[in-house]
Motif scaffolding. Structure first.
Motif, PDB file in Angstrom:
ATOM      1  N   MET A 167      63.127  20.298 -42.123  1.00 26.66           N
ATOM      2  CA  MET A 167      63.664  20.372 -43.667  1.00 26.66           C
ATOM      3  C   MET A 167      63.530  21.814 -44.138  1.00 26.66           C
ATOM      4  O   MET A 167      64.436  22.265 -44.947  1.00 26.66           O
ATOM      5  N   ASP A 168      62.850  22.773 -43.701  1.00 27.45           N
ATOM      6  CA  ASP A 168      62.744  23.984 -44.037  1.00 27.45           C
ATOM      7  C   ASP A 168      63.915  24.883 -43.593  1.00 27.45           C
ATOM      8  O   ASP A 168      64.399  25.851 -44.262  1.00 27.45           O
ATOM      9  N   ASN A 169      64.651  24.347 -42.418  1.00 31.55           N
ATOM     10  CA  ASN A 169      65.492  25.160 -42.002  1.00 31.55           C
ATOM     11  C   ASN A 169      67.008  24.384 -42.408  1.00 31.55           C
ATOM     12  O   ASN A 169      67.731  23.941 -41.330  1.00 31.55           O
ATOM     13  N   LEU A 170      67.221  24.243 -43.511  1.00 29.28           N
ATOM     14  CA  LEU A 170      68.546  23.378 -43.928  1.00 29.28           C
ATOM     15  C   LEU A 170      69.844  24.110 -43.817  1.00 29.28           C
ATOM     16  O   LEU A 170      69.729  25.630 -44.110  1.00 29.28           O
ATOM     17  N   THR A 171      70.748  23.633 -43.390  1.00 24.91           N
ATOM     18  CA  THR A 171      72.067  24.532 -43.132  1.00 24.91           C
ATOM     19  C   THR A 171      72.370  24.765 -44.807  1.00 24.91           C
ATOM     20  O   THR A 171      72.334  23.873 -45.643  1.00 24.91           O
ATOM     21  N   PRO A 172      72.784  26.038 -45.161  1.00 24.87           N
ATOM     22  CA  PRO A 172      72.845  26.433 -46.472  1.00 24.87           C
ATOM     23  C   PRO A 172      74.180  25.653 -47.082  1.00 24.87           C
ATOM     24  O   PRO A 172      75.110  25.291 -46.489  1.00 24.87           O
ATOM     25  N   PHE A 173      73.964  25.310 -48.650  1.00 24.97           N
ATOM     26  CA  PHE A 173      75.034  24.752 -49.190  1.00 24.97           C
ATOM     27  C   PHE A 173      76.318  25.040 -49.056  1.00 24.97           C
ATOM     28  O   PHE A 173      76.262  26.754 -49.183  1.00 24.97           O
ATOM     29  N   PRO A 174      77.291  24.811 -48.645  1.00 25.50           N
ATOM     30  CA  PRO A 174      78.495  25.524 -48.682  1.00 25.50           C
ATOM     31  C   PRO A 174      79.216  25.963 -49.944  1.00 25.50           C
ATOM     32  O   PRO A 174      80.670  25.457 -50.117  1.00 25.50           O
ATOM     33  N   CYS A 175      78.627  26.631 -50.764  1.00 19.64           N
ATOM     34  CA  CYS A 175      79.024  26.859 -51.955  1.00 19.64           C
ATOM     35  C   CYS A 175      80.124  27.985 -51.890  1.00 19.64           C
ATOM     36  O   CYS A 175      79.998  29.133 -51.096  1.00 19.64           O
ATOM     37  N   THR A 176      81.242  27.981 -52.687  1.00 20.21           N
ATOM     38  CA  THR A 176      82.421  28.985 -52.484  1.00 20.21           C
ATOM     39  C   THR A 176      82.496  29.761 -53.634  1.00 20.21           C
ATOM     40  O   THR A 176      83.263  30.688 -53.731  1.00 20.21           O
ATOM     41  N   SER A 177      81.380  29.744 -54.479  1.00 23.38           N
ATOM     42  CA  SER A 177      81.380  30.387 -55.810  1.00 23.38           C
ATOM     43  C   SER A 177      82.576  30.269 -56.581  1.00 23.38           C
ATOM     44  O   SER A 177      83.000  31.111 -57.257  1.00 23.38           O
ATOM     45  N   CYS A 178      82.994  28.999 -56.718  1.00 22.79           N
ATOM     46  CA  CYS A 178      84.076  28.714 -57.404  1.00 22.79           C
ATOM     47  C   CYS A 178      83.824  28.775 -58.926  1.00 22.79           C
ATOM     48  O   CYS A 178      84.769  29.096 -59.753  1.00 22.79           O
ATOM     49  N   GLY A 179      82.859  28.664 -59.284  1.00 21.07           N
ATOM     50  CA  GLY A 179      82.344  28.399 -60.750  1.00 21.07           C
ATOM     51  C   GLY A 179      82.395  27.220 -61.304  1.00 21.07           C
ATOM     52  O   GLY A 179      82.211  26.970 -62.532  1.00 21.07           O
ATOM     53  N   LYS A 180      83.136  26.260 -60.947  1.00 20.00           N
ATOM     54  CA  LYS A 180      83.433  24.907 -61.252  1.00 20.00           C
ATOM     55  C   LYS A 180      82.263  24.371 -61.952  1.00 20.00           C
ATOM     56  O   LYS A 180      82.211  23.780 -63.154  1.00 20.00           O
ATOM     57  N   CYS A 181      80.972  24.377 -61.268  1.00 17.41           N
ATOM     58  CA  CYS A 181      79.925  23.693 -61.567  1.00 17.41           C
ATOM     59  C   CYS A 181      79.224  24.406 -62.930  1.00 17.41           C
ATOM     60  O   CYS A 181      78.775  23.928 -63.939  1.00 17.41           O
ATOM     61  N   CYS A 182      79.427  25.657 -62.873  1.00 21.94           N
ATOM     62  CA  CYS A 182      79.124  26.570 -64.034  1.00 21.94           C
ATOM     63  C   CYS A 182      79.788  26.360 -65.210  1.00 21.94           C
ATOM     64  O   CYS A 182      79.351  26.606 -66.337  1.00 21.94           O
ATOM     65  N   ARG A 183      81.128  25.817 -65.126  1.00 21.45           N
ATOM     66  CA  ARG A 183      81.855  25.771 -66.307  1.00 21.45           C
ATOM     67  C   ARG A 183      81.549  24.311 -66.879  1.00 21.45           C
ATOM     68  O   ARG A 183      82.547  23.838 -67.866  1.00 21.45           O
ATOM     69  N   ARG A 184      81.037  23.487 -66.382  1.00 21.81           N
ATOM     70  CA  ARG A 184      80.720  22.306 -66.945  1.00 21.81           C
ATOM     71  C   ARG A 184      79.190  21.810 -67.197  1.00 21.81           C
ATOM     72  O   ARG A 184      78.984  20.671 -66.803  1.00 21.81           O
ATOM     73  N   VAL A 185      78.374  22.600 -67.372  1.00 27.21           N
ATOM     74  CA  VAL A 185      77.021  22.240 -67.375  1.00 27.21           C
ATOM     75  C   VAL A 185      76.544  21.341 -68.567  1.00 27.21           C
ATOM     76  O   VAL A 185      75.517  20.811 -68.797  1.00 27.21           O
TER      77      VAL A 185
END
Length: 85
Positions: free
Chosen positions: A1-19
């Motif tokens: 579990m320590d070596n998870l494949t990084p979450f494929p975030c594209t930095s689109c900001g959609k989640c930050c615009r809907r907090v």
């Protein structure tokens, strides 16, 4: 579990615009549904290195969800949510 494949975030900001849509992130709302730490011009977090645990996908998963759902399934579900946003 320590070596998870990084979450494929594209930095689109959609989640930050809907907090405002989640009880876990609503406290970050600057009044219009957007995170108060979100930079509208760059789509980046102004406090990235000190951001809340809920915004640290891999660390949040390890602390709260690893015993309940496999990482690959978690990523798949989150990508589906990203698409709907």
């Amino acid at each position: 579990m320590d070596n998870l494949t990084p979450f494929p975030c594209t930095s689109c900001g959609k989640c930050c615009r809907r907090v405002n849509l989640s009880e876990h992130t609503a406290y970050l709302d600057r009044g219009d549904g957007v995170c108060r730490h979100f930079n509208d011009d760059t789509n980046l977090c102004l406090i990235y290195d000190e951001r809340p645990l809920i915004c640290q996908v891999e660390n949040y998963y390890k602390k709260h969800l690893a015993e309940h759902i496999a990482w690959d399934d978690f990523v798949r579900l989150n990508l589906q949510i990203c698409e709907k946003l």
